[in-house]
Design an enzyme around this catalytic site. Sequence first.
Site, mmCIF file in Angstrom:
data_model
loop_
_atom_site.group_PDB
_atom_site.id
_atom_site.type_symbol
_atom_site.label_atom_id
_atom_site.label_comp_id
_atom_site.label_asym_id
_atom_site.label_seq_id
_atom_site.Cartn_x
_atom_site.Cartn_y
_atom_site.Cartn_z
ATOM 1 N N TYR A 184 0.565 5.743 9.959
ATOM 2 C CA TYR A 184 -0.671 6.355 10.463
ATOM 3 C C TYR A 184 -1.756 5.291 10.423
ATOM 4 O O TYR A 184 -1.957 4.642 9.392
ATOM 5 C CB TYR A 184 -1.050 7.543 9.571
ATOM 6 N N ASP A 207 -1.734 -3.177 8.729
ATOM 7 C CA ASP A 207 -2.714 -2.157 8.363
ATOM 8 C C ASP A 207 -2.664 -2.023 6.839
ATOM 9 O O ASP A 207 -1.780 -1.371 6.283
ATOM 10 C CB ASP A 207 -2.355 -0.835 9.058
ATOM 11 N N LYS A 238 -10.767 1.825 2.358
ATOM 12 C CA LYS A 238 -10.617 2.431 1.028
ATOM 13 C C LYS A 238 -11.182 1.580 -0.117
ATOM 14 O O LYS A 238 -12.380 1.620 -0.362
ATOM 15 C CB LYS A 238 -9.152 2.799 0.803
HETATM 16 N N1 HOZ Z 1 -5.534 10.017 6.159
HETATM 17 C C1 HOZ Z 1 -5.872 10.143 4.798
HETATM 18 C C2 HOZ Z 1 -4.821 9.599 3.894
HETATM 19 N N2 HOZ Z 1 -3.569 9.494 4.466
HETATM 20 C C3 HOZ Z 1 -6.130 11.565 4.446
HETATM 21 C C4 HOZ Z 1 -7.560 11.757 4.462
HETATM 22 C C5 HOZ Z 1 -8.007 13.127 4.106
HETATM 23 O O1 HOZ Z 1 -7.401 14.098 4.541
HETATM 24 O O2 HOZ Z 1 -8.974 13.222 3.434
#
Ligand code: HOZ
Length: 429
Positions: free
Chosen positions: A144, A239, A267
């Site tokens: 993702y 990524d 992050k």
């Molecule tokens: N895409 C984020 C971690 N895989 C999740 C973010 C969220 O739902 O707060």
Amino acid sequence: MKRVVSKEMYRVAQNLIPGGVNSPVRTFRAVDDFPAFIERGKGSCIWDVDGNKYIDYIMSWGAVVLGHAHDEVVDSVCEAARKGFGFGTATQGESVLAERILSAFPAMDLLRFVSSGTEACMTAIRLARGYTKRDKLIKFTGNYHGHSDSLLVAAGSGLATLSIPSSTGVPQSFIENTLVAPFNNLNYVKELFQQHKGQIAAIIVEPFVGNAGFIRPNKGFLEGLRELCTDHGALLIFDEVMTGFRLCWGGAQTLLNIAPDLTTLGKVIGGGLPIAALGGKGEIMSHLAPLGSVYQAGTLSGNPIAVASGIKTLEILGKEDSYAKLSQITQKLLNGILEAASQNGIKVQADGEGGMFGIFFAQEHVESFEDAKRSDLEMFKAFFKGVFNRGVYWAPSLFEAGFLSLAHSDADIVKTVQVIHDVFREMKQ
Ligand code: HOZ
């Protein structure tokens, strides 16, 4: 655990916000539950609006690597906020943070700050296409890279959680240049390069997957991708939004000694505030505006409060024994899980690196999204419910990694392992 106030807040939120949440995984729908509304966090723990305390293994999806509301980071953020929330122009802090990040990533000469991982990956793809003058892109199933149109194909995280194969609202023409391969399958990627000779601009990959649960790259896989990109004049994009400064000082590329052409970060570099970045070789990065013609911009890019949080976070994280401690505490948790599983006759795969980890209830070794999907969802749901109701805050999805922080103590792990032991015993019955 009673969650009466959370339930009411969730009811209200659902009348105001689609699904009551601002990011889909947060509904807890995939585990047949509803979210605890969180009031505050400190160190390794968070408290919900009903007063329940949880040991947190989400840690703002990996961003809060020092623990919640770290005093020194809070002080830095307050100091920056008192000077103004943002000016929409250059500040010195941006160079301080850029310098600190660049010194940890030898493959990067320059970087550009943006506000989210989605923006970083979207811009990296645009830059790769602008630089190579090619259109096609290879991504991996279950990886993702945020929610920009061309990357919402066979994606992990919330799409996998909610069984949405590819988002509607994305015109076919936006994704016809996105080629998809299974993670850890180098031959498949070789074949794609043969089929689309001279057309592939880039491969984008999560070097250690965190959006399909935690999946480690097989030996030679990422090295093979590097070689294929070099041979075919395509760019390799790592990524590292999740893995950057989480697996080690630097990222997966430092750990494995592989030099991607472009890297995306997010992050940890903001310590919990919204900032992300893309970086790479000067020759490629100089194609970004204003030096080149690949355009990217943002009002909040390099926001001084987020930058202050990032600088202080990396300063503390850069101390000598940080990663030894993170790894040691992660291993202690994983060993505890494996032991509790074996004592209760539960088959579980538990793996991790640095401060990132994941588990699968699987009969076979999981090395791809396809394998992850074959693991036992019902077992995961039972596990989730069991630990959540005993005060252990776990990602409410099979397709998300877990995260620890420097604030997690041995006592936290002992307590968590005891909870997991009790849950496994209950699951066995
Ligand atoms: N895409 C984020 C971690 N895989 C999740 C973010 C969220 O739902 O707060």
